[in-house]
Design an enzyme around this catalytic site. Structure first.
Site, PDB file in Angstrom:
ATOM      1  N   LYS A   3       0.736  -1.264   0.087  1.00 20.82           N
ATOM      2  CA  LYS A   3      -0.009  -0.106   0.059  1.00 20.82           C
ATOM      3  C   LYS A   3       0.863   1.197  -0.119  1.00 20.82           C
ATOM      4  O   LYS A   3       0.558   2.340  -0.933  1.00 20.82           O
ATOM      5  CB  LYS A   3      -1.004  -0.086   1.210  1.00 20.82           C
ATOM      6  CG  LYS A   3      -1.993   1.104   1.096  1.00 20.82           C
ATOM      7  CD  LYS A   3      -2.998   0.737   2.250  1.00 20.82           C
ATOM      8  CE  LYS A   3      -3.711  -0.332   2.101  1.00 20.82           C
ATOM      9  NZ  LYS A   3      -4.711  -0.570   3.259  1.00 20.82           N
ATOM     10  N   ARG A  33      -4.090   2.793   8.189  1.00 19.28           N
ATOM     11  CA  ARG A  33      -4.172   1.528   7.567  1.00 19.28           C
ATOM     12  C   ARG A  33      -2.871   0.481   7.598  1.00 19.28           C
ATOM     13  O   ARG A  33      -1.734   1.207   7.652  1.00 19.28           O
ATOM     14  CB  ARG A  33      -4.564   1.879   6.044  1.00 19.28           C
ATOM     15  CG  ARG A  33      -5.806   2.479   5.913  1.00 19.28           C
ATOM     16  CD  ARG A  33      -6.027   2.950   4.522  1.00 19.28           C
ATOM     17  NE  ARG A  33      -7.492   3.780   4.424  1.00 19.28           N
ATOM     18  CZ  ARG A  33      -8.387   3.323   3.893  1.00 19.28           C
ATOM     19  NH1 ARG A  33      -8.630   2.077   3.605  1.00 19.28           N
ATOM     20  NH2 ARG A  33      -9.433   4.181   3.952  1.00 19.28           N
ATOM     21  N   GLY A  91      -8.403  -7.477   4.092  1.00 15.49           N
ATOM     22  CA  GLY A  91      -9.403  -7.748   5.160  1.00 15.49           C
ATOM     23  C   GLY A  91      -8.647  -8.439   6.387  1.00 15.49           C
ATOM     24  O   GLY A  91      -9.155  -8.535   7.493  1.00 15.49           O
ATOM     25  N   MET A 140      -5.872  -7.258   8.514  1.00 12.42           N
ATOM     26  CA  MET A 140      -5.170  -6.654   9.544  1.00 12.42           C
ATOM     27  C   MET A 140      -6.113  -5.431   9.634  1.00 12.42           C
ATOM     28  O   MET A 140      -7.251  -5.051   8.967  1.00 12.42           O
ATOM     29  CB  MET A 140      -3.981  -6.208   8.987  1.00 12.42           C
ATOM     30  CG  MET A 140      -2.926  -7.389   9.215  1.00 12.42           C
ATOM     31  SD  MET A 140      -1.228  -6.941   8.746  1.00 12.42           S
ATOM     32  CE  MET A 140      -1.417  -6.987   6.928  1.00 12.42           C
ATOM     33  N   ARG A 159      -2.887  -1.514  -6.183  1.00 16.58           N
ATOM     34  CA  ARG A 159      -2.247  -2.511  -5.967  1.00 16.58           C
ATOM     35  C   ARG A 159      -2.454  -3.627  -7.350  1.00 16.58           C
ATOM     36  O   ARG A 159      -3.500  -3.200  -8.010  1.00 16.58           O
ATOM     37  CB  ARG A 159      -2.233  -3.096  -4.932  1.00 16.58           C
ATOM     38  CG  ARG A 159      -3.726  -3.979  -4.667  1.00 16.58           C
ATOM     39  CD  ARG A 159      -3.942  -4.480  -3.247  1.00 16.58           C
ATOM     40  NE  ARG A 159      -5.434  -4.626  -2.815  1.00 16.58           N
ATOM     41  CZ  ARG A 159      -5.908  -4.819  -1.614  1.00 16.58           C
ATOM     42  NH1 ARG A 159      -5.089  -4.866  -0.525  1.00 16.58           N
ATOM     43  NH2 ARG A 159      -7.203  -5.253  -1.437  1.00 16.58           N
ATOM     44  N   HIS A 189     -15.557  -9.448   1.258  1.00 22.71           N
ATOM     45  CA  HIS A 189     -14.500 -10.084   1.702  1.00 22.71           C
ATOM     46  C   HIS A 189     -14.633 -11.521   1.306  1.00 22.71           C
ATOM     47  O   HIS A 189     -13.593 -12.031   0.857  1.00 22.71           O
ATOM     48  CB  HIS A 189     -14.539 -10.192   3.210  1.00 22.71           C
ATOM     49  CG  HIS A 189     -13.421 -11.044   4.048  1.00 22.71           C
ATOM     50  ND1 HIS A 189     -13.789 -12.389   4.294  1.00 22.71           N
ATOM     51  CD2 HIS A 189     -12.245 -10.951   4.183  1.00 22.71           C
ATOM     52  CE1 HIS A 189     -12.768 -12.873   4.758  1.00 22.71           C
ATOM     53  NE2 HIS A 189     -11.855 -12.165   4.754  1.00 22.71           N
ATOM     54  N   SER A 198      18.340 -40.592 -12.398  1.00 21.00           N
ATOM     55  CA  SER A 198      16.645 -39.869 -12.119  1.00 21.00           C
ATOM     56  C   SER A 198      16.577 -39.760 -10.623  1.00 21.00           C
ATOM     57  O   SER A 198      16.463 -41.001 -10.202  1.00 21.00           O
ATOM     58  CB  SER A 198      15.767 -40.337 -12.787  1.00 21.00           C
ATOM     59  OG  SER A 198      14.436 -39.744 -12.835  1.00 21.00           O
ATOM     60  N   CYS A 229      12.258 -37.361 -10.512  1.00 23.00           N
ATOM     61  CA  CYS A 229      11.016 -37.992 -10.971  1.00 23.00           C
ATOM     62  C   CYS A 229      10.070 -38.094  -9.795  1.00 23.00           C
ATOM     63  O   CYS A 229       8.983 -38.707  -9.881  1.00 23.00           O
ATOM     64  CB  CYS A 229      11.385 -39.231 -11.502  1.00 23.00           C
ATOM     65  SG  CYS A 229      12.207 -40.539 -10.849  1.00 23.00           S
ATOM     66  N   TYR A 254      15.875 -32.076 -16.562  1.00 23.16           N
ATOM     67  CA  TYR A 254      14.437 -32.164 -16.532  1.00 23.16           C
ATOM     68  C   TYR A 254      13.700 -32.525 -15.322  1.00 23.16           C
ATOM     69  O   TYR A 254      14.540 -33.047 -14.462  1.00 23.16           O
ATOM     70  CB  TYR A 254      13.710 -32.950 -17.789  1.00 23.16           C
ATOM     71  CG  TYR A 254      13.997 -34.438 -17.571  1.00 23.16           C
ATOM     72  CD1 TYR A 254      12.888 -35.141 -16.939  1.00 23.16           C
ATOM     73  CD2 TYR A 254      15.002 -35.171 -18.244  1.00 23.16           C
ATOM     74  CE1 TYR A 254      13.254 -36.599 -16.649  1.00 23.16           C
ATOM     75  CE2 TYR A 254      15.181 -36.336 -18.079  1.00 23.16           C
ATOM     76  CZ  TYR A 254      14.113 -37.216 -17.310  1.00 23.16           C
ATOM     77  OH  TYR A 254      14.380 -38.420 -17.296  1.00 23.16           O
TER      78      TYR A 254
END
Length: 933
Positions: free
Chosen positions: A31, A100, A109, A111, A343, A465, A787, A854, A874
Site C-alpha cells: 500500500k 491503515r 481484510g 489486518m 495494487r 471479503h 533420475s 521424478c 528435466y
C-alpha cells in the site's frame, strides 16, 4: 535502538518530496509503495506518510515505538497541516487521519484500519462548522467511536451494532443514511455508553488516538486471522506490516461525494472492462462490509461524470506504470477525486491468463514479463472441476436453481452445508466436500473458507471479503444472495420465495460464475486446457535454457493426457501399476507364489509389452523412461482375511487354504520398504528383469515396424533402489544382454539407454563411481542417466516415513520446525544437498550424463527452482501437474535473466562511480599541484 525518521518514515502526497526511486515494497509495504508511485506519477493522493515494516518488529518486541519515531510522526503531521491548511485537533477546521495496514504482500481484510482519527466532542463541532454539514460530522464521529472501540480496545462490534439497530428502529430508518443529526448524536452517546459498560475509555486527545491506532495496526500483524491467512497462503519471510497514516478525505459529505473499489479489468474473467462498485455518500468500509448495496462502477459516470473521467485516466496511468491489472480504492469529496490505494489486483486463474495475454497484445508488457503475472496456483485453478455445458442444460440444473446471488468467484462446487468455519474444517478433515454458508464472511472465517469447496453468503457485493478472498484462492463463491435467509443459530438456509429450507448436512451445488444456487447434485468436469493457457505455456517453453518437463505416466491414457498437457516425454513409468487390473492381478500373484511357472511370466510379458507400446505411441519418439519393478512383492498378495478356497484354487494351491496362508506368512517382512524390493528383487529373481526388458524392447520393435513413417522410439530403462556399484552393474549387464538379443532377433536398431533412480543415500554418495562404469566389451558408459527419486530419498535421508508423517508434520509446520512439508517441497539443506552432491559427482566423471527428478517434488514450483539451479535436464511429475511445472520452469528462466541483468547494471553503476571517484581525485591532485606551483 537509534531510529532515524528519514529511514523509518516515508512521506507522500502534498508538498512531500516525490521519490525518484521507489522504496522497497518489503520496507514500505504494498500500500505504501502504491501511494509513493501515485504521488510520483501525478495522481492525486491525500497527503500522508508510511511507518515502515521494521517498526512492526520493534513494536512486537517493545510493545511501543521509540520516542524519535513519535517525534517524526508529529513532524509529518505538521507538514500535512501546512499542506491542507487544517490543524490536527482544531476546534475550527480539524484535520483527520486514517490509519491503515500494508504488508509487502496483499492480505485483504486480515489486518486493521481506523478512519476519522482526531474527532472528539470538540473537534466534531469544528468539523460541522468548517464543512457546513453537521450530519456528516456526527456520522464520521460515530464511525470513529465504533472502529476505535473494536480495533484498538477490543470491544465486540456486535455491542455497537445492537445500539445502531435500536436507534434505526426507533427512528424508523431503513439504512444508516436515513438517520438525521439528532439520531447520530444520540448514537454517539450510545456508543460512549458501550465504552463505559466495557470498562474502557475513548481518548479525547487526538494524538493519543493516533498513537493507539498505530500500535493497533502494527499489533494486528499477529492476530489469529492474519497468522492463519499467511499460513494458508504460504506467505513467509516478511518483516511485518507497514502502517500508513493518511489525510482523511470524505465520501460521506453528500450526494456529490462517494467512495468505491474497482479493478481495471474483470478479476473473474480477465475481460478489459472496469469492474467494481461505488456508493454515494459513504465511506470506504461501507462498500466492502456489505452494509449497503453498492452500485456498479459504470453507473458512476452518470452521477459524477468529471470524477469518473479522471478516475479512468488515473487507472490507465497505473496500468501502464505497473504493467498489470490494478485494484484501486478511491473517494470523491465534493466532486474531487482522490486515489487512496492501488495494487496489482487478485484474480482467478482464467482471468490471470487472459490478462497476461492481453497485456502483451496491447504492448504494455513483454511475453517474459507476462509469464511472471501468472502464478502456478492460477494454472492449478484451471484444472479444478467446473459444471460441464451438458450439465448446465440438464433439468437437474435448470429446474434445480432455487436462488441466485452475485457471481463472486467462478467455478463449480458441490458439498454438504456447514454454517461455521469450525464445522468446515472438521468436515474437510473427514474427507467431506462442504459449502460454507454465512450471512457475510469476516476475516476470522478464513480457516473455514479455506477448508470449504465453495462459499455462499446472503450479504455483500462483488468486492466483499468473501468474494475477494475466494477469487484469490480460486474457490467458487456466490455472495450477496438476497434470495435466502441464513440462520447460523438454527443452521438453516431458507429460500424466501418458496420457503424451501436447507439444513446442515444437506448437499447443494453452487455456480460461482453465474451466482446460482442449485438444490441438486450437479456433475462437474475438468475444463479444457487449450486456448490462452496453451499460448502462455508455449511462451514459457520458448524461454532460453528452460528446463524440460516430462510426466510420470503408467498407461496409454496417462501418456496421452501428459502429451496433451505439453509433456516432453515420460520421466517415470512405474511398471507395477500395470499389474493391478482385476484380470492381471491373479497372474502376477501366481508368479510370485510359483516363480518356476514360465507361463505366468509370459502372460505378464504379454500385457506389459502391449502397455509399453501404448506409451511409445503416445510419446512418438520422445523419451520414455521405464522403471523396472520396484515395490516389495507383498503389496500384490491378498490379505489373510481375503483368502478362501476359491482364491487358493485360483492361485495354484488347490483348496489348501492353510498352505497358502503359511506361504503368505513366510513372505512377511518386518520393514518391507527396506526389504526385498527394487534392484534386489531383480538380482534375486533375474528372470523377471529379463522379462521386463524383453517386453520393453519388443514393444519398441512393434512400434517401429507398425509405424515406419514415424519410426521414432526411445526407451530408457531405469534400475530402482540401487545402493552399490555392484548392484547396478549386475542389473545393467542383464538389461544390455537382453536388449541386444531382441535387437538382433528383430533386425532393428532400437536406441535405448540404461540408467538408475538415485533414491538411496549411499547411491548418492558413490554417484561418481556409478557414472564412471563402462562396458568391458565396447568401452561405452554403462550408465547414461540419473533420475532422483526424491520421495524415497527424502524418506531415507530424513528417517521419516512418508506414509506416517501426517501425524506430526502439520504440528512441525505450525511450530516452525519445518518451513515446508519435505514431501511436498524439497529439503534443500539435507535431501537437496544429496541431489546436488550426486549431480556434481556424476557430471565430473561423465559430463554427458542426463540428470532429472521424478519424485513428487518435480511438480512443485519452489522445488523446480532449486533443481534448475543445479543444472538438471528435466523434472517429471504427474500429467495434471505438467502445465504448472512448465510455467514454473519458464518463470525461473525469466527471473534468472532479470537477476543477471540487474547485477550487470549494478556492476556498471559501480564502475561509473569508481571512474568518477578516480576523476575527482585526479582533479584534486591537479588543483593541489597548481597551488603548489
Amino acid at each position: 535502538m537509534t531510529v532515524y525518521n528519514s529511514k523509518y518514515i516515508y512521506p507522500f502526497g502534498g508538498s512531500a518530496p516525490k521519490p525518484t526511486v521507489d522504496p522497497s515494497k518489503q520496507i514500505v509495504g504494498g500500500k505504501g509503495l502504491g501511494l509513493q508511485v501515485m504521488s510520483k506519477i501525478g495522481v492525486d493522493v491525500p497527503p500522508g506518510f508510511t511507518l515502515t515494516t521494521p517498526l512492526c518488529q520493534v513494536y512486537a518486541k517493545e510493545n511501543d515505538l521509540p520516542a524519535e519515531v513519535w517525534k517524526g510522526v508529529r513532524e509529518n503531521v505538521r507538514r500535512i497541516e501546512i499542506d491542507m491548511e487544517k490543524e490536527f485537533g482544531s476546534s475550527e477546521n480539524p484535520l483527520l487521519f486514517s490509519c491503515r495496514s500494508g504488508a509487502a504482500m496483499s492480505m485483504p481484510g486480515m489486518m486493521d484500519t481506523v478512519l476519522n482519527i482526531g474527532l472528539n466532542d470538540m473537534t466534531v463541532e469544528g468539523l460541522a462548522k468548517a464543512t457546513g454539514n453537521e450530519r456528516f460530522a456526527w456520522d464520521s464521529y460515530r464511525r470513529l467511536l465504533d472502529m476505535f472501540g473494536e480495533v484498538v480496545l477490543g470491544i465486540p462490534h456486535e455491542d455497537f451494532e445492537k445500539r445502531f439497530d435500536k436507534v434505526k428502529e426507533d427512528a424508523n430508518a431503513k439504512n444508516d443514511v436515513d438517520l438525521g443529526v439528532d439520531q447520530l448524536k444520540k448514537l454517539c452517546d450510545e456508543y460512549k455508553q458501550v465504552y463505559v459498560e466495557q470498562g474502557k475509555e475513548f481518548p479525547m486527545d487526538p494524538y493519543e488516538q493516533l498513537y493507539a491506532c498505530v500500535k493497533a495496526v502494527f499489533g494486528s500483524w499477529m492476530t489469529p486471522r492474519a497468522v492463519k491467512y499467511r499460513e494458508i497462503n504460504n506467505i513467509k519471510n516478511l518483516i511485518g506490516t507497514a502502517t500508513n497514516i493518511q489525510t482523511m478525505v470524505f465520501g460521506n459529505m453528500g450526494n456529490d461525494s462517494g467512495t468505491g473499489v474497482a479493478f481495471s479489468r474483470n478479476p473473474s474473467t480477465g475481460e478489459k472492462v472496469m469492474y467494481g462498485e461505488y456508493l454515494i455518500n459513504a465511506q470506504g468500509e461501507d462498500v466492502v462490509a456489505g452494509i449497503r448495496t453498492p452500485q456498479p462502477i459504470s453507473q458512476m459516470k452518470e452521477v459524477l461524470p468529471e470524477a469518473y473521467a479522471k478516475f479512468l485516466e488515473n487507472v490507465e496511468k497505473l496500468e501502464v506504470y505497473f504493467k498489470d491489472m490494478q485494484d484501486v480504492e478511491f473517494t470523491v469529496e465534493k466532486g474531487k477525486l482522490w486515489m487512496l490505494q492501488c495494487r496489482n489486483g487478485k484474480r482467478t486463474g482464467v482471468a490471470a491468463i487472459k490478462i497476461a495475454i492481453d497485456l502483451v497484445n496491447e504492448g504494455k508488457c513483454t511475453k517474459s514479463e507476462a509469464l511472471l503475472k501468472v502464478e502456478p496456483r492460477h494454472v492449478e485453478q484451471l484444472l479444478h472441476p467446473a459444471f460441464s455445458p451438458e450439465a448446465l442444460k440438464s433439468d437437474a440444473y435448470t429446474k434445480g436453481v432455487c436462488a441466485k446471488g452475485l457471481p463472486g468467484s467462478p467455478g463449480a462446487a458441490v458439498g454438504k452445508l456447514v454454517f461455521t468455519p469450525k464445522q468446515a474444517e472438521e468436515e474437510k478433515a473427514k474427507g467431506a466436500s462442504v459449502i460454507l454458508v454465512r450471512e457475510t464472511t469476516s476475516p476470522e472465517d478464513v480457516g473455514g473458507m479455506w477448508a470449504a469447496a465453495g462459499i455462499l453468503t446472503a450479504r455483500g457485493g462483488m468486492t466483499s471479503h468473501a468474494a475477494v478472498v475466494a477469487r484469490g484462492w480460486g474457490k467458487p463463491c456466490v455472495c450477496g444472495c438476497s434470495d435466502i435467509v441464513v440462520s447460523e443459530v438454527d443452521e438453516t438456509v431458507t429460500v424466501k420465495e418458496t420457503n424451501e429450507v436447507f439444513r446442515a448436512g444437506d448437499v447443494i451445488s453452487i455456480n460461482g460464475a453465474t451466482g446460482e444456487v442449485i438444490r441438486n447434485v450437479i456433475e462437474v468436469k475438468t475444463p479444457d486446457l487449450r486456448g490462452d493457457l496453451g499460448i502462455l505455456l508455449q511462451w514459457a517453453d520458448e524461454e532460453d535454457g528452460v528446463m524440460k518437463v516430462l510426466a510420470n505416466a503408467d498407461s496409454g491414457p496417462d501418456a496421452t493426457q501428459a502429451a496433451s498437457n505439453g509433456a516432453q516425454g515420460i520421466g517415470l513409468c512405474r511398471t507395477e501399476h500395470m499389474f493391478f487390473a482385476p484380470e492381471r492381478l491373479p497372474v502376477v500373484r501366481r508368479w510370485i507364489f510359483h516363480t518356476e511357472c514360465l507361463d505366468d511370466l509370459d502372460h505378464i510379458k504379454h500385457f506389459q509389452r502391449s502397455d509399453f507400446k501404448d506409451l511409445f505411441v503416445a510419446m512418438n519418439g520422445m523419451h520414455v523412461t521405464i522403471r523396472l519393478l520396484d515395490p516389495p512383492l507383498h503389496e500384490f498378495l491378498p490379505r489373510p482375511e481375503q483368502v478362501h478356497e476359491k482364491v487358493a484354487e485360483e492361485l495354484g494351491f488347490g483348496k489348501d487354504v492353510k498352505s497358502m496362508l503359511a506361504r503368505i506368512d513366510s513372505m512377511h517382512e518386518e520393514n518391507p520398504m527396506l526389504g526385498l524390493r527394487g534392484c534386489r528383487l531383480g538380482i534375486v529373481k533375474p528372470d523377471f528383469t529379463k522379462m521386463q526388458v524383453e517386453a520393453i524392447m519388443l514393444a519398441a520393435a512393434d512400434f517401429m515396424e507398425e509405424c515406419p513413417e514415424k519410426a521414432k522410439v526411445h526407451p530408457r530403462i531405469m534400475i530402482p533402489l540401487i545402493g552399490s556399484i555392484s548392484e547396478y552393474k549386475n542389473q545393467a549387464l542383464i538389461i544390455k544382454s537382453e536388449a541386444e538379443r531382441v535387437k538382433a532377433e528383430r533386425g532393428l536398431d532400437i536406441p535405448y539407454e540404461i540408467g538408475t533412480m538415485i533414491e538411496v543415500p549411499r547411491a548418492a554418495l558413490v554417484s561418481d563411481k556409478i557414472a564412471a562404469l563402462v562396458d568391458d566389451e565396447d568401452g561405452k558408459p554403462l550408465c547414461t542417466f540419473f533420475s532422483y527419486g526424491t520421495n524415497d530419498l527424502t524418506q531415507m535421508t530424513m528417517g521419516i516415513s512418508r506414509d506416517d508423517s501426517n501425524g506430526f508434520i502439520p504440528r512441525y509446520l505450525e511450530l516452525g520446525i519445518f518451513e515446508d512439508d519435505p514431501f511436498q517441497t524439497i529439503d534443500e539443506e539435507g535431501v537437496g544437498y544429496m541431489v546436488k552432491h550426486s549431480a556434481s559427482l556424476g557430471k565430473t566423471v561423465n559430463p554427458n550424463i542426463s540428470l532429472s527428478v521424478c519424485g513428487e517434488h518435480g511438480g512443485d514450483p519452489k522445488s523446480i527452482e532449486f533443481f534448475d539451479s543445479l543444472g538438471l535436464n528435466y523434472v517429471s511429475c504427474s500429467p495434471y501437474r505438467v502445465p504448472v511445472a512448465r510455467l514454473a520452469a519458464g518463470q525461473i528462466r525469466v527471473k534468472r535473466r532479470m537477476e543477471a541483468a540487474a547485477k550487470a547494471e549494478a556492476s556498471q553503476h559501480r564502475g561509473v562511480a569508481e571512474k568518477a571517484r578516480e576523476a575527482g581525485l585526479a582533479v584534486v591532485h591537479k588543483v593541489a599541484e597548481m597551488m603548489h606551483q
